[in-house]
Design an enzyme around this catalytic site. Structure first.
Site, PDB file in Angstrom:
ATOM      1  N   CYS A  92       0.817  -1.223   0.000  1.00 24.48           N
ATOM      2  CA  CYS A  92       0.000   0.000   0.000  1.00 24.48           C
ATOM      3  C   CYS A  92       0.848   1.269   0.000  1.00 24.48           C
ATOM      4  O   CYS A  92       0.464   2.292   0.566  1.00 24.48           O
ATOM      5  CB  CYS A  92      -0.931  -0.007   1.215  1.00 24.48           C
ATOM      6  SG  CYS A  92      -2.080  -1.394   1.239  1.00 24.48           S
ATOM      7  N   ALA A  93       1.999   1.220  -0.643  1.00 20.38           N
ATOM      8  CA  ALA A  93       2.868   2.384  -0.718  1.00 20.38           C
ATOM      9  C   ALA A  93       2.231   3.480  -1.580  1.00 20.38           C
ATOM     10  O   ALA A  93       1.227   3.252  -2.272  1.00 20.38           O
ATOM     11  CB  ALA A  93       4.221   1.991  -1.296  1.00 20.38           C
TER      12      ALA A  93
ATOM     13  N   ARG B  16      -0.885   3.663  -4.567  1.00 21.60           N
ATOM     14  CA  ARG B  16      -2.067   4.524  -4.619  1.00 21.60           C
ATOM     15  C   ARG B  16      -2.211   5.158  -6.005  1.00 21.60           C
ATOM     16  O   ARG B  16      -3.318   5.278  -6.541  1.00 21.60           O
ATOM     17  CB  ARG B  16      -1.980   5.594  -3.529  1.00 21.60           C
ATOM     18  CG  ARG B  16      -2.092   5.016  -2.126  1.00 21.60           C
ATOM     19  CD  ARG B  16      -1.847   6.058  -1.043  1.00 21.60           C
ATOM     20  NE  ARG B  16      -2.002   5.459   0.282  1.00 21.60           N
ATOM     21  CZ  ARG B  16      -3.146   5.421   0.969  1.00 21.60           C
ATOM     22  NH1 ARG B  16      -4.226   5.993   0.460  1.00 21.60           N
ATOM     23  NH2 ARG B  16      -3.210   4.835   2.137  1.00 21.60           N
TER      24      ARG B  16
ATOM     25  N   LEU C  73       6.448  -3.205  -4.184  1.00 18.72           N
ATOM     26  CA  LEU C  73       7.223  -3.411  -2.958  1.00 18.72           C
ATOM     27  C   LEU C  73       8.659  -2.927  -3.133  1.00 18.72           C
ATOM     28  O   LEU C  73       9.131  -2.738  -4.262  1.00 18.72           O
ATOM     29  CB  LEU C  73       7.215  -4.905  -2.598  1.00 18.72           C
ATOM     30  CG  LEU C  73       5.841  -5.526  -2.330  1.00 18.72           C
ATOM     31  CD1 LEU C  73       5.968  -7.039  -2.224  1.00 18.72           C
ATOM     32  CD2 LEU C  73       5.239  -4.937  -1.060  1.00 18.72           C
TER      33      LEU C  73
ATOM     34  N   SER D 247      -1.850  -6.316   2.255  1.00 23.24           N
ATOM     35  CA  SER D 247      -0.852  -5.576   3.012  1.00 23.24           C
ATOM     36  C   SER D 247      -0.424  -6.437   4.192  1.00 23.24           C
ATOM     37  O   SER D 247      -0.871  -7.584   4.351  1.00 23.24           O
ATOM     38  CB  SER D 247      -1.422  -4.233   3.485  1.00 23.24           C
ATOM     39  OG  SER D 247      -0.406  -3.450   4.090  1.00 23.24           O
ATOM     40  N   ARG D 248       0.438  -5.882   5.051  1.00 19.79           N
ATOM     41  CA  ARG D 248       0.883  -6.653   6.212  1.00 19.79           C
ATOM     42  C   ARG D 248      -0.211  -6.803   7.247  1.00 19.79           C
ATOM     43  O   ARG D 248      -0.143  -7.680   8.109  1.00 19.79           O
ATOM     44  CB  ARG D 248       2.126  -5.992   6.811  1.00 19.79           C
ATOM     45  CG  ARG D 248       3.380  -6.190   5.966  1.00 19.79           C
ATOM     46  CD  ARG D 248       4.539  -5.370   6.455  1.00 19.79           C
ATOM     47  NE  ARG D 248       4.322  -3.941   6.235  1.00 19.79           N
ATOM     48  CZ  ARG D 248       5.203  -3.001   6.556  1.00 19.79           C
ATOM     49  NH1 ARG D 248       6.346  -3.333   7.125  1.00 19.79           N
ATOM     50  NH2 ARG D 248       4.945  -1.732   6.302  1.00 19.79           N
TER      51      ARG D 248
ATOM     52  N   LYS E 200       9.831  -0.577 -11.098  1.00 20.02           N
ATOM     53  CA  LYS E 200      11.251  -0.522 -11.369  1.00 20.02           C
ATOM     54  C   LYS E 200      11.968   0.207 -10.230  1.00 20.02           C
ATOM     55  O   LYS E 200      11.329   1.026  -9.540  1.00 20.02           O
ATOM     56  CB  LYS E 200      11.535   0.125 -12.723  1.00 20.02           C
ATOM     57  CG  LYS E 200      11.229   1.614 -12.802  1.00 20.02           C
ATOM     58  CD  LYS E 200       9.775   1.940 -12.870  1.00 20.02           C
ATOM     59  CE  LYS E 200       9.578   3.391 -12.499  1.00 20.02           C
ATOM     60  NZ  LYS E 200       8.355   3.688 -11.833  1.00 20.02           N
TER      61      LYS E 200
END
Length: 346
Positions: free
Chosen positions: A14-15, A19, A79, A38-39, A102
């Protein structure tokens, strides 16, 4: 290419970049978000609530659960680079198509594991280098390929930089050796190297030599660096990438008959059309290229067209990613071996 069936995405993580991609997928005509992992399930639920995810998107408190979901056709993996090989390989083994942020890996050996898994499972692989999919990129390539207007490519320079805040220089994952150990070389340098390879029809240089005295943080992660490249026929190229210089996103290519310049190559400045500039017969010309959709949406649409075609995966994107990674590795090797010249071997 005709639009194919709608591809159901699972998002791993969810970085902030995830978004952005959630909005992109919502705009793509042949894509939807089916699940977010997510975690914690709470974090995934908040992501779905705060973004353009459909209300039907499932939320999971692990990445494994997303990969096990039969309603997920493809995964987007934003990630940290150090986690790519694990999760991209698992995704491919679960028969999920892989759209990977990337830099795609910390080195080519890791990327080869990912590509081998994708090939073994018959799934599509693509990296998320969005500017490759803007119609301006194809239009610029037309100019570079024109023997009368541009001639033979002789020299090129690319640059991507942005000024990190004091907080980002301490806390951003891109400066953490255990998360994104390539630093600016992997993040910004990836774009610069891709631009050079693109202009050279993806012909790898003969050798790479890193510029001396790159800036690094206390952990040894690269904050700015550059390199030169040369080809057997005398072509040369240079690039510079940095987290310590104000925003620049430039390509300059010099041919025997003309010149190409673009100053917003990774993301066109707001407004249409997207510009680039040529010098032809000593005449400066400004060009503008309209895009029917934002370039990141065009990327997702192309990925989904390939993933949903029902045919064999398109391998060109894997080859382009691997060539980019090979040059990243060569620059990194030159930096860590006293700035010696490194022979580029595919």
């Amino acid at each position: 290419m005709a639009e194919q069936r709608q591809i159901r995405f699972g998002i791993l993580g969810c970085a902030t970049v995830a978004r952005n991609l959630a909005r992109t997928i919502s705009l793509a005509p042949n894509a939807t978000i089916s699940a977010v992992g997510s975690r914690t399930a709470e974090k995934a639920a908040a992501f779905v609530a705060e973004t353009e995810c459909p209300a039907t998107a499932k939320v999971y408190g692990s990445y494994d659960a997303v990969l096990d979901d039969p309603d997920v056709d493809a995964v987007y993996i934003p990630l940290p680079t150090g986690l790519h090989v694990r999760w991209a390989v698992l995704a491919a083994q679960k028969k999920k198509h892989v759209l990977l942020e990337k830099p795609v890996a910390l080195n080519v050996a890791e990327l080869d594991q990912i590509l081998a898994a994708c090939e073994a499972s018959g799934v599509q692989f693509m990296d998320a280098t969005a500017w490759m999919h803007h119609p301006r990129t194809a239009k610029m390539k037309e100019f570079l390929s024109d023997p009368l207007r541009f001639g033979q490519l002789k020299s090129m320079h690319s640059m991507l930089s942005y000024m990190f805040s004091a907080d980002a220089l301490k806390n951003d994952i891109r400066v953490k050796p255990d998360l994104d150990g390539l630093g600016a070389l992997g993040d910004a340098g990836w774009y610069c190297i891709r631009a050079i390879l693109w202009a050279n029809d993806y012909e790898l240089p003969e050798s790479v030599t890193a510029l001396r005295d790159p800036e690094v943080n206390e952990a040894g992660v690269i904050l700015s660096c550059g390199a030169s490249m040369k080809w057997k026929d005398g072509r040369v190229a240079t690039f510079y990438c940095s987290f310590l210089t104000n925003m620049a996103s430039d390509i300059c290519a010099y041919g025997t008959a003309g010149k190409l310049r673009v100053h917003d190559f990774i993301i066109p400045f707001p407004g249409q059309p997207a510009p680039f500039y040529t010098l032809e017969s000593f005449r400066p010309i400004e060009h503008g290229v309209e895009a029917e959709l934002p370039q990141d949406v065009l990327l997702v649409r192309e990925f989904c067209n390939l993933a949903g075609s029902g045919g064999a995966p398109e391998k060109k994107w894997a080859v382009i990613s691997r060539k980019t990674q090979v040059v990243v590795d060569a620059v990194n090797a030159s930096i860590h071996n006293g700035f010696e010249t490194i022979e580029v071997v595919y």
